[in-house]
Design a protein around this motif. Structure first.
Motif, PDB file in Angstrom:
ATOM      1  N   LEU A 100       0.843  -1.061   0.119  1.00 17.06           N
ATOM      2  CA  LEU A 100       0.031   0.088   0.201  1.00 17.06           C
ATOM      3  C   LEU A 100       1.032   1.400  -0.007  1.00 17.06           C
ATOM      4  O   LEU A 100       1.778   1.455   0.695  1.00 17.06           O
ATOM      5  N   HIS A 101       0.493   2.171  -0.867  1.00 15.00           N
ATOM      6  CA  HIS A 101       1.079   3.418  -0.865  1.00 15.00           C
ATOM      7  C   HIS A 101       0.317   4.619  -1.398  1.00 15.00           C
ATOM      8  O   HIS A 101      -0.606   4.193  -1.925  1.00 15.00           O
ATOM      9  N   LEU A 102       0.511   5.864  -0.711  1.00 22.56           N
ATOM     10  CA  LEU A 102      -0.300   7.079  -1.332  1.00 22.56           C
ATOM     11  C   LEU A 102       0.825   7.830  -2.338  1.00 22.56           C
ATOM     12  O   LEU A 102       1.965   7.811  -1.812  1.00 22.56           O
ATOM     13  N   HIS A 103       0.130   8.119  -3.245  1.00 14.22           N
ATOM     14  CA  HIS A 103       1.251   9.120  -4.205  1.00 14.22           C
ATOM     15  C   HIS A 103       0.437  10.597  -3.770  1.00 14.22           C
ATOM     16  O   HIS A 103      -0.503  10.932  -3.715  1.00 14.22           O
ATOM     17  N   LEU A 104       1.636  11.336  -3.534  1.00 13.70           N
ATOM     18  CA  LEU A 104       1.393  12.668  -3.343  1.00 13.70           C
ATOM     19  C   LEU A 104       1.844  13.457  -4.504  1.00 13.70           C
ATOM     20  O   LEU A 104       3.038  13.390  -4.821  1.00 13.70           O
ATOM     21  N   LEU A 105       1.143  14.197  -5.194  1.00 15.13           N
ATOM     22  CA  LEU A 105       1.397  14.898  -6.492  1.00 15.13           C
ATOM     23  C   LEU A 105       1.012  16.450  -6.438  1.00 15.13           C
ATOM     24  O   LEU A 105       0.282  16.875  -6.247  1.00 15.13           O
ATOM     25  N   GLY A 106       2.153  17.201  -6.793  1.00 13.73           N
ATOM     26  CA  GLY A 106       1.963  18.661  -6.759  1.00 13.73           C
ATOM     27  C   GLY A 106       3.006  19.377  -7.577  1.00 13.73           C
ATOM     28  O   GLY A 106       3.881  18.604  -8.196  1.00 13.73           O
ATOM     29  N   GLY A 107       2.936  20.605  -7.572  1.00 14.10           N
ATOM     30  CA  GLY A 107       4.026  21.342  -8.465  1.00 14.10           C
ATOM     31  C   GLY A 107       3.406  21.653  -9.877  1.00 14.10           C
ATOM     32  O   GLY A 107       4.169  22.301 -10.508  1.00 14.10           O
ATOM     33  N   ARG A 108       2.308  21.141 -10.202  1.00 17.14           N
ATOM     34  CA  ARG A 108       1.691  21.541 -11.279  1.00 17.14           C
ATOM     35  C   ARG A 108       0.240  21.483 -11.324  1.00 17.14           C
ATOM     36  O   ARG A 108      -0.336  20.644 -10.616  1.00 17.14           O
ATOM     37  N   ALA A 109      -0.551  21.987 -12.257  1.00 22.71           N
ATOM     38  CA  ALA A 109      -2.092  21.779 -12.364  1.00 22.71           C
ATOM     39  C   ALA A 109      -2.358  20.251 -12.645  1.00 22.71           C
ATOM     40  O   ALA A 109      -1.908  19.940 -13.489  1.00 22.71           O
ATOM     41  N   MET A 110      -3.246  19.675 -11.792  1.00 24.01           N
ATOM     42  CA  MET A 110      -3.678  18.426 -12.065  1.00 24.01           C
ATOM     43  C   MET A 110      -4.750  18.316 -12.977  1.00 24.01           C
ATOM     44  O   MET A 110      -5.611  19.294 -13.283  1.00 24.01           O
TER      45      MET A 110
END
Ligand code: 5GP
Ligand code: ZN
Length: 115
Positions: A100-110
């Motif tokens: 199990l893992h959570l992806h944290l994505l940021g730094g651009r508009a999703m």
């Protein structure tokens, strides 16, 4: 704990990763193949294959992982601009690593699309 599990190995320190956060329940480190300027994985130290196998006994840990994602996002300066937290689950969910893992994505508009 399956000793061939890559995220178990990273969590126990047997494989290298640049940890951006760790506590007694979780570790966070950058994704090897980032999909965004900031792409961090949050994993529990305890081996849980996926969200699909979670039980009521795992609820506290799951909440903790989401809280860690928010903490890491804040530390990365993403809390003002926003970010996405995603958990791919199973074959059709696009899960490649069975820990199990959570992806944290940021730094651009999703994108508005989730799939
Ligand atoms: P999934 O598709 O299972 O949700 O995501 C697995 C993620 O793990 C992918 O984004 C992939 O780039 C990342 N990954 C695979 N192997 C490694 C590794 O050895 N180290 C790190 N830091 N990330 C990895
Ligand atoms: Zn594991």
């Amino acid at each position: 704990m399956p000793n061939e599990c890559i995220f178990c190995r990273i969590a126990e320190g047997a494989l290298p990763a640049q940890r951006v956060y760790q506590d007694e329940q979780a570790v966070a480190f950058p994704d090897l193949n980032p999909q965004a300027p900031t792409h961090i994985l949050i994993v529990p130290r305890r081996h849980l294959a996926s969200l699909a196998g979670a039980t009521a006994a795992d609820a506290g840990l799951l909440g903790h992982l989401v809280w860690v994602a928010a903490q890491v996002a804040r530390a990365q300066g993403l809390d003002q601009t926003g970010y996405r937290v995603a958990v791919n689950t199973g074959r059709e969910g696009g899960q490649a690593i069975e820990h199990l893992h959570l992806h944290l994505l940021g730094g651009r508009a999703m994108s508005g699309r989730l799939g």
